[in-house]
Design an enzyme around this catalytic site. Structure first.
Site, PDB file in Angstrom:
ATOM      1  N   GLY A 170      -9.472  13.485  60.958  1.00 31.49           N
ATOM      2  CA  GLY A 170     -10.847  13.091  60.994  1.00 31.49           C
ATOM      3  C   GLY A 170     -11.098  11.798  61.356  1.00 31.49           C
ATOM      4  N   GLY A 209      -8.160  17.423  55.850  1.00 29.10           N
ATOM      5  CA  GLY A 209      -9.536  18.009  55.919  1.00 29.10           C
ATOM      6  C   GLY A 209     -10.344  17.936  54.626  1.00 29.10           C
ATOM      7  N   GLU A 227      -2.288  24.279  61.197  1.00 26.73           N
ATOM      8  CA  GLU A 227      -3.484  24.947  61.831  1.00 26.73           C
ATOM      9  C   GLU A 227      -2.927  26.045  62.797  1.00 26.73           C
ATOM     10  OE1 GLU A 227      -5.829  21.562  62.896  1.00 26.73           O
ATOM     11  OE2 GLU A 227      -6.059  21.337  60.716  1.00 26.73           O
ATOM     12  N   HIS A 272       2.133  22.262  63.992  1.00 28.86           N
ATOM     13  CA  HIS A 272       0.754  22.076  62.904  1.00 28.86           C
ATOM     14  C   HIS A 272       0.699  23.196  62.102  1.00 28.86           C
ATOM     15  CE1 HIS A 272      -3.068  20.485  61.555  1.00 28.86           C
ATOM     16  NE2 HIS A 272      -2.832  19.130  61.737  1.00 28.86           N
ATOM     17  N   ASN A 294      -4.881  12.784  65.693  1.00 29.25           N
ATOM     18  CA  ASN A 294      -4.748  14.287  66.213  1.00 29.25           C
ATOM     19  C   ASN A 294      -6.364  14.526  66.267  1.00 29.25           C
ATOM     20  OD1 ASN A 294      -4.812  16.984  66.706  1.00 29.25           O
ATOM     21  ND2 ASN A 294      -3.662  17.351  64.721  1.00 29.25           N
ATOM     22  N   TRP A 295      -6.756  14.775  67.471  1.00 30.03           N
ATOM     23  CA  TRP A 295      -8.027  14.875  67.760  1.00 30.03           C
ATOM     24  C   TRP A 295      -8.472  16.553  67.598  1.00 30.03           C
ATOM     25  CZ3 TRP A 295      -9.334  11.528  72.849  1.00 30.03           C
ATOM     26  CH2 TRP A 295      -9.026  10.246  72.645  1.00 30.03           C
TER      27      TRP A 295
HETATM   28  P1  13P Z   1      -7.350  15.117  58.357  1.00 27.30           P
HETATM   29  O1  13P Z   1      -6.790  13.676  58.415  1.00 27.30           O
HETATM   30  O2  13P Z   1      -8.839  15.353  58.690  1.00 27.30           O
HETATM   31  O3  13P Z   1      -7.082  15.538  56.890  1.00 27.30           O
HETATM   32  O4  13P Z   1      -6.331  15.939  59.303  1.00 27.30           O
HETATM   33  C1  13P Z   1      -4.985  15.632  59.207  1.00 27.30           C
HETATM   34  C2  13P Z   1      -4.138  16.458  60.040  1.00 27.30           C
HETATM   35  O5  13P Z   1      -4.059  17.691  60.170  1.00 27.30           O
HETATM   36  C3  13P Z   1      -3.623  15.749  61.271  1.00 27.30           C
HETATM   37  O6  13P Z   1      -2.694  16.503  61.959  1.00 27.30           O
END
Ligand code: 13P
Length: 251
Positions: A235, A173, A97, A95, A9-10
């Site tokens: 990430g 993250g 977010e 997601h 997931n970019w």
């Molecule tokens: P990270 O790998 O940066 O923790 O992000 C995970 C994520 O939200 C993938 O959708």
């Protein structure tokens, strides 16, 4: 019997040029990997740039969100048909977010999963508890609610392509990965809820990915858990070398 999926997931990173450079780095590093489905999810504007570069690599494309209407007066939205038109075969839905910053709810997630399935896209349906919920002992009730509401009205036959992604919000993250044991416990619970909502045979087939600070260093341990069928990587998917090392977790 469940083919592993490693999805990147970019998020809000990578212009067209940067995305092409990443694929040019990644593709040779994952060439010849078999038995793993590889997916990358760039921003919408980059999607149509990538199919030519991905041709022959076996890497599939995903959108990061989708709207449930096919067309109409819905400024700013993108429909399943438009994602397909841009070259995507998969789409990330719900997601954390989007739930946290953009008003996504279990009800809108449900509408989006249904629309994606109708539009022949593979939904990557994200669920996961916040730190507050985990500390309050509500992890399982949150996961059960998200699954039950997200999959409402979807029958067993329709569910077949759906990929679930368990992403504990406190691990995204932050560098704090869930321990293998915490992740396995949640994944086994998720499979149990799917068995309750459908039947055991359906639950045995559904792929459940783990997401949250997945890195080359921790992917092996996570993937050795019996109910973890892949990873949704943030990430570490932004660099060819680290994403390829995750894809090659079996080596
Ligand atoms: P990270 O790998 O940066 O923790 O992000 C995970 C994520 O939200 C993938 O959708």
């Amino acid at each position: 019997m469940r083919k592993p999926v490693i999805a990147g997931n970019w998020k809000l990173y990578k212009t067209k040029e940067e995305a092409l450079a990443l694929i040019a780095e990644l593709a040779p590093l994952v060439a010849g990997v078999s038995g793993v489905e590889i997916v990358v999810a760039p921003v919408f504007t980059v999607l149509p740039t990538l199919p030519a570069a991905l041709s022959g690599t076996g890497i599939a494309l995903a959108g990061q969100d989708v709207f449930w209407e096919e067309e109409g007066a819905f400024t700013g939205e993108v429909s399943p048909r438009m994602l397909l038109d841009a070259g995507a075969s998969h789409v990330i839905i719900g997601h954390s977010e989007r739930r946290e910053y953009f008003g996504e709810t279990d009800a809108t997630v449900n509408q989006k999963i249904k629309a994606a399935l109708l539009g022949a896209l593979v939904p990557i349906f994200c669920i996961g508890e916040t730190l507050a919920a985990r500390e309050a002992g509500e992890t399982f009730s949150v996961l059960e609610r998200q699954l039950t509401m997200g999959l409402a009205g979807i029958d067993a036959a329709q569910l077949a392509p759906v990929i679930v992604a368990y992403e504990p919000v406190w691990a995204i993250g932050t560098g704090k990965t869930a321990s293998d044991q915490q992740a396995q416990e949640a994944h086994a619970f998720i499979r149990g809820v799917v068995a309750k909502l459908y039947e055991q045979a359906v639950a045995d087939k559904v792929r459940v990915l783990y997401g949250g600070s997945v890195k080359p260093e921790n992917v092996k341990g996570l993937m050795s858990c019996p109910d973890i069928d892949g990873a949704l990587v943030g990430g570490a998917s932004l660099k060819g070398a680290s994403f390829a090392a995750i894809v090659r977790f079996q080596e």
